[in-house]
Design an enzyme around this catalytic site. Structure first.
Site, PDB file in Angstrom:
ATOM      1  N   GLU A   1      -0.784  -8.725   4.994  1.00  0.00           N
ATOM      2  CA  GLU A   1      -0.742  -9.104   6.290  1.00  0.00           C
ATOM      3  C   GLU A   1      -1.494  -9.009   6.946  1.00  0.00           C
ATOM      4  O   GLU A   1      -1.821  -9.395   7.474  1.00  0.00           O
ATOM      5  CB  GLU A   1       0.422  -7.892   7.099  1.00  0.00           C
ATOM      6  CG  GLU A   1      -0.383  -6.614   7.519  1.00  0.00           C
ATOM      7  CD  GLU A   1      -0.455  -5.677   5.495  1.00  0.00           C
ATOM      8  OE1 GLU A   1      -0.914  -4.367   6.194  1.00  0.00           O
ATOM      9  OE2 GLU A   1       0.346  -6.300   4.602  1.00  0.00           O
TER      10      GLU A   1
ATOM     11  N   CYS B   1       0.583  -0.843   0.236  1.00  0.00           N
ATOM     12  CA  CYS B   1      -0.143   0.236   0.660  1.00  0.00           C
ATOM     13  C   CYS B   1       0.835   1.529   0.177  1.00  0.00           C
ATOM     14  O   CYS B   1       1.558   1.563  -1.433  1.00  0.00           O
ATOM     15  CB  CYS B   1      -1.034   0.018   1.264  1.00  0.00           C
ATOM     16  SG  CYS B   1      -2.766   0.996   1.237  1.00  0.00           S
TER      17      CYS B   1
ATOM     18  N   HIS C   1      -3.218  -5.950   0.993  1.00  0.00           N
ATOM     19  CA  HIS C   1      -2.930  -6.000   1.976  1.00  0.00           C
ATOM     20  C   HIS C   1      -2.326  -7.697   3.357  1.00  0.00           C
ATOM     21  O   HIS C   1      -3.366  -8.017   3.288  1.00  0.00           O
ATOM     22  CB  HIS C   1      -3.135  -5.493   3.212  1.00  0.00           C
ATOM     23  CG  HIS C   1      -3.048  -3.905   3.643  1.00  0.00           C
ATOM     24  ND1 HIS C   1      -2.340  -2.736   4.201  1.00  0.00           N
ATOM     25  CD2 HIS C   1      -3.850  -2.893   2.832  1.00  0.00           C
ATOM     26  CE1 HIS C   1      -2.031  -1.879   4.096  1.00  0.00           C
ATOM     27  NE2 HIS C   1      -3.543  -1.191   2.971  1.00  0.00           N
TER      28      HIS C   1
END
Length: 227
Positions: free
Chosen positions: A196, A86, A194
């Protein structure tokens, strides 16, 4: 393997990245404040999402001029894995480690939801735990995620298999449905979704964990004995 999670003023996904690597992957990780960074002893560099410097000027533009950028560039040139997610992707574009630029989303709205991605290249240090053309679920959360490059650059990305992830339902207008690309050497990955935030089932999906597992597996094969 030891990761550095670089923290800029305005970063807000650094703890998510740290959790994914340390608690879910089981690797060593440090949150590294950008002004105090010494990256010499780290094996991988992670640039998390957020709004570095409030996204003033352009997203990632001010962060790309920080002193730590020289060390990140040196790590990339040395072949170490560098992942920008991002805002981290935006920083990699602004510093020139990856080609192209990021524009505001096509509908000019911030978007935050899961997206279906296609793994376009499963033969990288970031994607070896996936299958080619596999569909995975990874969330997005951005307002400036509309990836742009000219036709010549797009053709080069396609020819070199640098396009690693594409959107199935392009949410932001990105050229070529691009969600993530690597550099020519394949050790720098920038992506808007994302991973994560998708590392355990409790979070909705765990498809993102295999990206971090891929990095760790690659490093162990090339650098570690009995790691």
């Amino acid at each position: 393997m030891k990761f550095a999670v670089i923290v800029f003023p305005g970063s807000n996904c650094d703890r998510d990245m740290y959790f994914a690597v340390k608690d879910q992957l089981g690797a060593e990780a440090d949150l590294v404040w950008y002004k105090e960074a010494n990256l010499a002893n780290y094996d991988g560099i992670l640039l998390p999402g957020g709004f570095s410097y409030g996204d003033y000027l352009r997203s990632g533009a001010i962060a790309s001029t920080a002193d730590v950028i020289t060390q990140i560039r040196e790590a990339a040139e040395a072949g170490k894995p560098v992942l920008g997610v991002c805002n981290g992707f935006q920083i990699l574009l602004e510093m020139g480690l990856l080609p192209g630029a990021m524009l505001p989303n096509e509908k000019l709205k911030f978007m935050c939801h899961f997206e279906t991605l296609t793994v376009e290249n499963a033969d990288t240090m970031f994607t070896r735990q996936y299958e080619e053309k596999e569909k995975i679920q990874i969330p997005i959360a951005h307002g400036d995620g509309n990836y742009f490059c000219d036709e010549e650059t797009l053709q080069k990305l396609q020819n070199n298999k640098q396009i690693v992830f594409t959107y199935d339902q392009n949410p932001n207008g990105s050229v070529g449905d691009i969600a993530g690309i690597t550099n020519e050497q394949g050790n720098v990955l920038g992506m808007m979704p994302h991973p994560e935030r998708a590392v355990e089932a409790l979070l909705g999906h765990d498809d993102g964990l295999r990206l971090f597992e891929s990095i760790l597996t690659h490093w162990r094969e090339h650098h570690a004995i009995n790691a």
